[in-house]
Design an enzyme around this catalytic site. Structure first.
Site, PDB file in Angstrom:
ATOM      1  CE  LYS A  89      -3.688  -2.447   2.422  1.00 49.31           C
ATOM      2  NZ  LYS A  89      -4.338  -2.738   3.705  1.00 49.31           N
ATOM      3  CD  GLN A 101      -3.212  -4.389   6.790  1.00 47.37           C
ATOM      4  OE1 GLN A 101      -3.133  -3.388   6.093  1.00 47.37           O
ATOM      5  NE2 GLN A 101      -3.846  -5.478   6.381  1.00 47.37           N
ATOM      6  CG  ASP A 144      -9.069   0.154   5.710  1.00 46.64           C
ATOM      7  OD1 ASP A 144      -8.862  -0.121   4.514  1.00 46.64           O
ATOM      8  OD2 ASP A 144      -8.319  -0.201   6.641  1.00 46.64           O
TER       9      ASP A 144
END
Ligand code: NAD
Length: 331
Positions: A85, A129, A152
């Site tokens: 990412k 994460q 997200d």
């Protein structure tokens, strides 16, 4: 002449992203294999588009969009995902940093760190994460990220807005699936779609957008008739629903769950699943939920694993980060 060259370039690009081949069946006849929907090539195209938009944004006097990825603990797969990412963000002009913590980090300390980033005016996107160590409540952490920086799309406000067809930040994997359907021109209007997997971060947002009205505010609705299957769907029922589906989106992490005899000829199969397995030769490899080698002989289009939804998820996370930067600037 120039026109013809352009057409040839476009057709080459399309052919590269939607490869289809023939195979010889057991009776010796040549048959068409499904188109492989190349997520890697499509992700590159989307990142190239974003790179130009971000370049123009910076040239217009804005600072570069910025992303912070928090990772807690040493899970190797999570570290690889975060590395990918950060690399993708840096490549397209997003200023990105990883913030690493030991697995011993407390929930309170993590939330305090997120609040610092929430209040930092130079940060547009925050990503924590997952999975987090068992000692930390993931839901509380997801809700601690400011909704406008929640790239997200896991904050309760963003999930709620998605369910109400309102403009919002959509989880990147779900957005990747929808973007693939759109860009590969898979017709969903009034079609039967089956989503296998009902997790809140993957299966649910995919099903929400697939069944929603395109004319509602989010503009993400796909107007399909949607069936959701999960671990308690009896296998015979799963087969029946799949056989009736024009589109199957599978996100379970169960290798070879979706077999060729469950597929309606010509159907589109999007495989979100990623599982690391060890093959007969002792080599580790990544596989999806679909029995790919057999399913390509029946389906009309299939995403490969790797090289399908995975790279597209990273591209859509970049899309979300730039979208967050633009919205925050407008406020
Ligand atoms: P999860 O474990 O939270 O959910 C799995 C879902 O599969 C559950 O809803 C469960 O009910 C369902 N399921 C399990 N066994 C089943 C069966 N036999 N029949 C029908 N349904 C069954 O996992 P998740 O986070 O939703 O991820 C699902 C898969 O997608 C995993 O393999 C994960 O690695 C992968 N994934 C890929 C990407 C990507 O970018 N490609 C992103 C996120 C997750």
């Amino acid at each position: 002449m120039r026109h013809r060259i352009c057409l040839r370039i476009v057709s080459t690009v399309l052919n590269t992203k939607m490869r289809s081949h023939t195979y010889i069946d057991s009776l010796g006849s040549a048959r068409m294999m499904a188109r492989a929907l190349d997520g890697k090539a499509l992700a590159k195209e989307i990142k190239d588009e974003l790179k130009i938009k971000i370049h123009n944004w910076i040239n217009a006097g804005h600072r570069a969009p910025s992303l912070r990825c928090i990772i807690v603990g040493q899970d190797p797969a999570s570290h690889t995902y975060v590395k990918n990412k950060i690399a993708a963000a840096t490549e397209i002009g997003i200023e990105a940093q990883t913030i690493k913590y030991d697995a011993t980090l407390t929930e309170e300390a993590l939330i305090a760190a997120i609040e610092l980033l929430n209040n930092d005016k130079t940060v547009d996107g925050i990503l924590v994460q997952l999975p987090l160590p068992n000692s930390i409540d993931e839901r509380r952490v997801c809700n601690a990220v400011a909704p406008e920086k929640d790239v997200d799309g896991f904050h309760i406000t963003n999930v709620g807005q998605l369910c109400l067809d309102m403009p919002t930040i959509v989880p990147a994997t779900a957005l990747a699936v929808i973007e693939m359907l759109k860009r590969f021109k898979i017709d969903t209007f009034g079609r039967n779609a089956v989503v296998v997997g009902r997790s809140k971060n993957v299966g649910l947002p995919i099903a929400m957008m697939l069944h929603s009205d395109k004319n509602h505010d989010s503009g993400l609705g796909m107007d399909a008739t949607v069936t959701i299957c999960h671990r308690h769907t009896p296998p015979a029922q799963l087969e029946l629903h799949c056989r009736n589906a024009d589109i199957i989106i599978t996100a379970t992490g169960v290798p070879k769950l979706i077999k060729a005899d469950m597929i309606k000829p010509g159907a589109t199969i999007i495989d979100v699943g990623i599982t690391r397995i060890t093959d007969e030769q002792g080599k580790t490899k990544l596989v999806g939920d679909v029995d790919y080698d057999e399913v390509v002989k029946v389906a009309g289009a299939v995403t490969p694993v790797p090289g399908g939804v995975g790279p597209m998820t990273v591209a859509m996370l970049m899309h979300n980060t730039f979208q967050a930067a633009q919205k925050i600037w407008q406020q």
